[in-house]
Design an enzyme around this catalytic site. Structure first.
Site, PDB file in Angstrom:
ATOM      1  N   LEU A   1       6.820  -1.977 -41.539  1.00  0.00           N
ATOM      2  CA  LEU A   1       5.460  -1.768 -41.050  1.00  0.00           C
ATOM      3  C   LEU A   1       4.520  -1.630 -42.231  1.00  0.00           C
ATOM      4  CD1 LEU A   1       6.249   0.850 -38.257  1.00  0.00           C
ATOM      5  CD2 LEU A   1       5.978  -1.609 -37.995  1.00  0.00           C
ATOM      6  N   ASP A   2       3.425  -2.389 -42.214  1.00  0.00           N
ATOM      7  CA  ASP A   2       2.455  -2.304 -43.307  1.00  0.00           C
ATOM      8  C   ASP A   2       1.235  -1.472 -42.925  1.00  0.00           C
ATOM      9  OD1 ASP A   2       1.331  -3.988 -41.512  1.00  0.00           O
ATOM     10  OD2 ASP A   2       0.600  -5.441 -42.972  1.00  0.00           O
ATOM     11  N   LYS A   3       1.199  -0.957 -41.715  1.00  0.00           N
ATOM     12  CA  LYS A   3       0.075  -0.116 -41.276  1.00  0.00           C
ATOM     13  C   LYS A   3       0.663   1.106 -40.577  1.00  0.00           C
ATOM     14  CE  LYS A   3      -3.401  -2.108 -39.291  1.00  0.00           C
ATOM     15  NZ  LYS A   3      -4.127  -2.893 -38.290  1.00  0.00           N
TER      16      LYS A   3
END
Length: 475
Positions: A341-343
């Site tokens: 996950l980048d957020k």
């Protein structure tokens, strides 16, 4: 439902010999015939349509099997020995060779039809439930919009009348009607319903905003850039719809298997009939064996389970805020062993909470929180709600007078705690640096009263005449 009501007694009489009263077989025919002819009509109609185009599907097997079972039962009742009074179907574990003219298969014909209709019913129910997620997604959008004319006047229009290039007004707490660009005003936009991010997005002139998000701060004038089917919300809804109507690889495989499997079964049934006739067993046992091949070979789960599972999966995902691009993506998740996950904000509840309060030396942190919470309780900002919720944990909040929202910067007001009146200012660092430019006459009077009462100035207040115990810088 009607087919189920008619089928239950047919199956019960066929399977329980004690319930086989005199001429029970004629009652079974009366009950089963409407199920096979009328209840199974969708299967018969689809089989005929496919046959006209030289194709075979699961409906072909269903139609042929149920009609063959009904036709043989009618033959056995009228021209065989199955119609005689006192005929019974004993429930035995041994097999005896007969000519088949004394056997009826009404329970098989009606039972297969009813079970398949139940499967279709569950499939449609799954579609409706999956569709509710799509409808809920579309319900996020605004229903009306306040359009601003060139002379500054406003008129309320249905969202369907909003056109690209129009300017519309979004007040605090309202949903942004469509995708656009802010022309005037500054505010914080709560986009958690679409992105999952709990932190509001600060917007000003020239910034893009997305339809269905909530204006949590000041008044905005937005110029519409995309409307109707071009908006981001509509595109997200289209993704969900495509995911529900598309076919995954396993479903296409099931369709290809059906296209080959059904003709093979028909050939096997015909071969079975020919074999029994060729070995001199007579028409009755030969036809009985051929019908058994047709009925037993119908792989109902192959045609029903796959689309139902895909539809329920994508629909449930949409209800939980997970938009699946297509059925092939859903199918490929079985090979996923790592999720990156980048957020990080998208895996939160979407609601901000106050973590801690840092007060200047000599200040009462609890009092600062109560003062700030009382003022923020009147604001729509997500950060304000978090502060107010934390302040309420210690009891009811004080009343606020002269509340003013300073667009895009913060809020100010007068809060009375006990016998002391506090002029409170809460907002962004820039507001705290320029606070003296935004004070109302009422607050100026409250500050003067505070000075006369001898309230000590806060060390964190800088060089302004702000009441000491009311200053708090919030990030």
């Amino acid at each position: 439902m009607i087919s189920a009501v008619l089928t239950v007694p047919v199956i019960a009489m066929a399977m329980v010999p004690a319930w086989q009263f005199t001429n029970w077989q004629w009652l079974s025919l009366t009950l089963a015939a409407p199920v096979v002819v009328w209840g199974a009509w969708p299967f018969h109609k689809a089989a005929w349509t496919n046959l006209r185009h030289g194709a075979t599907t699961m409906d072909t097997l269903i139609s042929m099997g149920t009609l063959a079972a009904l036709g043989w039962s009618v033959y056995a009742l009228f021209w065989g020995t199955a119609g005689v009074a006192g005929m019974t179907h004993p429930f035995e574990f041994t097999v005896e060779r007969t000519d088949g003219s004394g056997n009826i298969y009404l329970e098989a014909a009606a039972g297969v039809t009813t079970f398949l209709l139940a499967g279709r019913w569950f499939e449609h129910r799954a579609k409706r439930q999956a569709g509710s997620a799509l409808r809920a997604l579309m319900e996020l959008g605004a229903k009306e919009v306040a359009v601003q004319a060139d002379d500054g006047t406003e008129r309320l229009l249905p969202i369907g009348d909003l056109a690209e290039g129009m300017r519309f007004v979004v007040r605090p707490g309202e949903k942004i009607a469509t995708d656009g660009v802010v022309e005037t005003g500054t505010s914080a936009v709560d986009a958690s319903m679409l992105t999952g991010e709990s932190v509001p997005v600060e917007v000003g002139p020239g910034d893009a905003v997305v339809g269905a998000t909530v204006n949590a701060g000041g008044r905005l004038v937005v110029r519409a850039t995309r409307v109707g089917a071009d908006t981001q919300l509509a595109q997200m809804a289209r993704l969900v719809e495509d995911a529900q109507t598309g076919k995954a690889q396993v479903q296409r495989l099931a369709d290809r298997i059906s296209g080959v499997f059904v003709p093979i079964v028909i050939l096997l049934s015909a071969a079975t009939l020919g074999f029994w006739l060729g070995t001199g067993n007579g028409l009755s046992p030969a036809f009985t064996a051929a019908v058994a091949v047709l009925i037993i070979a119908c792989p109902c789960a192959l045609g029903l389970a796959t689309p139902t599972a895909l539809m329920v999966g994508t629909g449930r995902g949409a209800q939980l805020g997970i938009l699946i691009k297509g059925p092939e993506v859903l199918e490929s998740t079985r090979r996923v062993d790592t999720v990156v996950l980048d957020k990080t904000g998208t895996v939160t509840t979407g609601e901000m909470r106050l973590r801690s309060v840092v007060a200047a030396e000599g200040e009462d942190a609890d009092l600062l929180l109560r003062l700030a919470g009382a003022l923020e309780a009147a604001s729509e900002h997500p950060i304000a709600r978090a502060i107010a919720d934390a302040a309420r944990e210690d009891g009811a909040l004080p009343e606020v007078d002269d509340f003013t929202s300073i667009e895009g910067l913060g809020v100010q007001g007068v809060v009375a705690v006990g016998d002391t009146t506090h002029a409170v200012l809460v907002g962004r660092p820039r507001l705290l640096e320029e606070w003296s430019q935004h004070l109302t006459p009422e607050l100026e009077s409250a500050l003067q009263d505070a000075r006369e009462q001898g309230v000590r100035r806060s060390p964190s207040a800088g060089t302004g005449p702000l009441a000491a115990s009311s200053w708090s810088r919030t990030r």
